[in-house]
Design a protein around this motif. Structure first.
Motif, mmCIF file in Angstrom:
data_model
loop_
_atom_site.group_PDB
_atom_site.id
_atom_site.type_symbol
_atom_site.label_atom_id
_atom_site.label_comp_id
_atom_site.label_asym_id
_atom_site.label_seq_id
_atom_site.Cartn_x
_atom_site.Cartn_y
_atom_site.Cartn_z
ATOM 1 N N LYS A 173 -2.377 16.725 43.423
ATOM 2 C CA LYS A 173 -2.160 17.609 42.494
ATOM 3 C C LYS A 173 -0.748 17.865 42.084
ATOM 4 C CE LYS A 173 -3.629 22.300 41.435
ATOM 5 N NZ LYS A 173 -4.137 23.710 41.843
ATOM 6 N N LYS A 174 -0.047 17.752 42.900
ATOM 7 C CA LYS A 174 1.658 18.029 42.897
ATOM 8 C C LYS A 174 2.069 16.936 42.026
ATOM 9 C CE LYS A 174 5.579 19.131 45.488
ATOM 10 N NZ LYS A 174 6.245 19.113 46.546
ATOM 11 N N SER A 175 1.576 15.766 42.379
ATOM 12 C CA SER A 175 2.352 14.549 41.751
ATOM 13 C C SER A 175 1.729 14.489 40.202
ATOM 14 C CB SER A 175 1.751 13.405 42.547
ATOM 15 O OG SER A 175 2.396 12.124 42.081
ATOM 16 N N MET A 176 0.703 15.060 40.205
ATOM 17 C CA MET A 176 -0.182 15.081 38.789
ATOM 18 C C MET A 176 0.713 15.895 37.892
ATOM 19 S SD MET A 176 -2.718 12.881 37.718
ATOM 20 C CE MET A 176 -3.708 13.899 36.663
ATOM 21 N N LYS A 177 0.991 17.018 38.169
ATOM 22 C CA LYS A 177 1.764 18.270 37.681
ATOM 23 C C LYS A 177 3.133 17.612 37.284
ATOM 24 C CE LYS A 177 -0.153 22.808 38.535
ATOM 25 N NZ LYS A 177 -0.020 24.069 39.046
ATOM 26 N N HIS A 178 3.616 16.811 38.287
ATOM 27 C CA HIS A 178 4.973 16.301 37.983
ATOM 28 C C HIS A 178 4.982 15.325 36.868
ATOM 29 C CE1 HIS A 178 7.994 13.127 38.711
ATOM 30 N NE2 HIS A 178 9.024 14.226 38.778
ATOM 31 N N VAL A 179 4.075 14.455 36.868
ATOM 32 C CA VAL A 179 3.884 13.185 35.853
ATOM 33 C C VAL A 179 3.745 13.732 34.478
ATOM 34 C CG1 VAL A 179 1.680 12.361 36.195
ATOM 35 C CG2 VAL A 179 3.442 10.843 35.395
ATOM 36 N N MET A 180 2.777 14.797 34.454
ATOM 37 C CA MET A 180 2.355 15.608 33.327
ATOM 38 C C MET A 180 3.500 16.520 32.789
ATOM 39 S SD MET A 180 -1.661 16.522 33.528
ATOM 40 C CE MET A 180 -2.767 15.115 33.320
ATOM 41 N N ASN A 181 4.325 16.688 33.704
ATOM 42 C CA ASN A 181 5.668 17.697 32.991
ATOM 43 C C ASN A 181 6.770 16.643 32.514
ATOM 44 O OD1 ASN A 181 6.809 19.935 32.779
ATOM 45 N ND2 ASN A 181 7.876 20.111 35.010
ATOM 46 N N VAL A 182 6.657 15.461 33.132
ATOM 47 C CA VAL A 182 7.573 14.315 32.544
ATOM 48 C C VAL A 182 7.045 13.830 31.309
ATOM 49 C CG1 VAL A 182 8.487 11.954 33.166
ATOM 50 C CG2 VAL A 182 8.387 13.545 35.016
ATOM 51 N N ALA A 183 5.859 13.879 31.069
ATOM 52 C CA ALA A 183 5.191 13.408 29.875
ATOM 53 C C ALA A 183 5.339 14.490 28.663
ATOM 54 C CB ALA A 183 3.933 13.065 29.901
ATOM 55 N N GLY A 184 5.629 15.811 29.183
ATOM 56 C CA GLY A 184 5.861 16.801 28.274
ATOM 57 C C GLY A 184 4.620 17.271 27.743
ATOM 58 N N VAL A 185 3.475 17.102 28.497
ATOM 59 C CA VAL A 185 2.034 17.663 27.941
ATOM 60 C C VAL A 185 1.645 18.978 28.504
ATOM 61 C CG1 VAL A 185 1.355 15.324 27.352
ATOM 62 C CG2 VAL A 185 0.797 16.060 29.746
ATOM 63 N N LEU A 186 2.110 19.428 29.211
ATOM 64 C CA LEU A 186 1.953 20.993 29.812
ATOM 65 C C LEU A 186 2.470 21.786 28.953
ATOM 66 C CD1 LEU A 186 2.744 20.678 33.653
ATOM 67 C CD2 LEU A 186 0.613 20.335 32.359
ATOM 68 N N LYS A 187 1.513 22.941 28.682
ATOM 69 C CA LYS A 187 1.735 24.005 27.678
ATOM 70 C C LYS A 187 3.022 24.889 28.347
ATOM 71 C CE LYS A 187 -2.990 24.669 25.953
ATOM 72 N NZ LYS A 187 -4.028 25.723 25.860
ATOM 73 N N LYS A 188 3.965 25.341 27.461
ATOM 74 C CA LYS A 188 5.047 26.347 27.684
ATOM 75 C C LYS A 188 4.372 27.712 28.103
ATOM 76 C CE LYS A 188 7.927 22.830 27.161
ATOM 77 N NZ LYS A 188 7.670 21.795 28.085
ATOM 78 N N HIS A 189 4.240 28.292 29.269
ATOM 79 C CA HIS A 189 3.925 29.651 29.357
ATOM 80 C C HIS A 189 4.983 30.437 29.330
ATOM 81 C CE1 HIS A 189 -0.158 28.629 30.599
ATOM 82 N NE2 HIS A 189 0.275 27.563 31.365
ATOM 83 N N LYS A 190 4.733 31.476 28.477
ATOM 84 C CA LYS A 190 5.623 32.790 28.443
ATOM 85 C C LYS A 190 5.923 33.386 29.628
ATOM 86 C CE LYS A 190 5.431 32.916 23.698
ATOM 87 N NZ LYS A 190 4.892 33.773 22.352
ATOM 88 N N LYS A 191 7.158 33.542 29.942
ATOM 89 C CA LYS A 191 7.339 34.278 31.324
ATOM 90 C C LYS A 191 7.058 35.852 31.181
ATOM 91 C CE LYS A 191 10.572 31.195 33.386
ATOM 92 N NZ LYS A 191 11.996 30.769 33.700
ATOM 93 N N PRO A 192 6.382 36.449 32.048
ATOM 94 C CA PRO A 192 6.054 37.811 31.676
ATOM 95 C C PRO A 192 7.463 38.798 31.872
ATOM 96 C CG PRO A 192 5.254 37.252 33.782
ATOM 97 C CD PRO A 192 5.825 36.140 33.241
ATOM 98 N N TYR A 193 7.498 39.688 30.919
ATOM 99 C CA TYR A 193 8.685 40.637 30.807
ATOM 100 C C TYR A 193 8.666 41.305 31.994
ATOM 101 C CZ TYR A 193 11.780 44.225 29.036
ATOM 102 O OH TYR A 193 12.908 44.963 28.961
ATOM 103 N N LYS A 194 9.975 41.331 32.835
ATOM 104 C CA LYS A 194 9.828 42.329 33.642
ATOM 105 C C LYS A 194 10.603 43.712 33.425
ATOM 106 C CE LYS A 194 11.064 39.267 37.562
ATOM 107 N NZ LYS A 194 12.171 38.534 38.353
ATOM 108 N N GLN A 195 9.745 44.794 33.882
ATOM 109 C CA GLN A 195 10.190 46.176 33.762
ATOM 110 C C GLN A 195 11.070 46.766 34.727
ATOM 111 O OE1 GLN A 195 6.519 48.231 32.827
ATOM 112 N NE2 GLN A 195 6.319 47.785 30.670
ATOM 113 N N LYS A 196 12.083 47.517 34.228
ATOM 114 C CA LYS A 196 12.982 47.905 35.391
ATOM 115 C C LYS A 196 12.524 49.329 35.803
ATOM 116 C CE LYS A 196 16.620 45.519 34.115
ATOM 117 N NZ LYS A 196 18.471 45.638 33.685
#
Length: 121
Positions: free
Chosen positions: A98-121
């Motif tokens: 699973k870790k290796s597949m995530k890596h190669v898919m990240n290299v291929a640029g096919v993973l969706k970009k998830h927006k980071k949740p906004y941190k409240q202070k």
């Protein structure tokens, strides 16, 4: 994986190999072909006979299908993916695959970009 998410036919594999772009790491090669008219992604798996006997190859394919199923919400729609397993995969467990597949898919640029949740202070 549901039937509509699988690439099965030889000519479909050939089209992705010919027209798609590839990315790789030590464990996997992934070919990606854009298909904007398609509302979902499709995936095909390839495990060579050099990897071992049928039991070993089927185990690898089973694990890869499960990884793709788990990552399905992160993969971009409208694309065909072909994953080719390399020799080191035979010695890996599920988490390593699973870790290796995530890596190669990240290299291929096919993973969706998830927006980071906004941190409240």
């Amino acid at each position: 994986m549901e039937k509509k998410y699988k690439i099965k036919k030889n000519h479909e594999f050939s089209r992705v190999f010919e027209k798609g772009r590839s990315s790789a790491n030590r464990q996997f090669v992934i070919y990606v072909l854009n298909k904007p008219e398609q509302s979902h992604f499709r995936a095909g798996l390839t495990v060579s006979k050099k990897m071992g006997n049928a039991v070993t190859r089927n185990r690898i394919k089973r694990l890869l299908r499960e990884v793709i199923r788990e990552m399905s919400d992160q993969l971009q729609e409208g694309k065909d993916y072909i994953v080719i397993a390399r020799k080191p995969v035979t010695q890996m467990n599920y988490e390593e695959i699973k870790k290796s597949m995530k890596h190669v898919m990240n290299v291929a640029g096919v993973l969706k970009k998830h927006k980071k949740p906004y941190k409240q202070k």
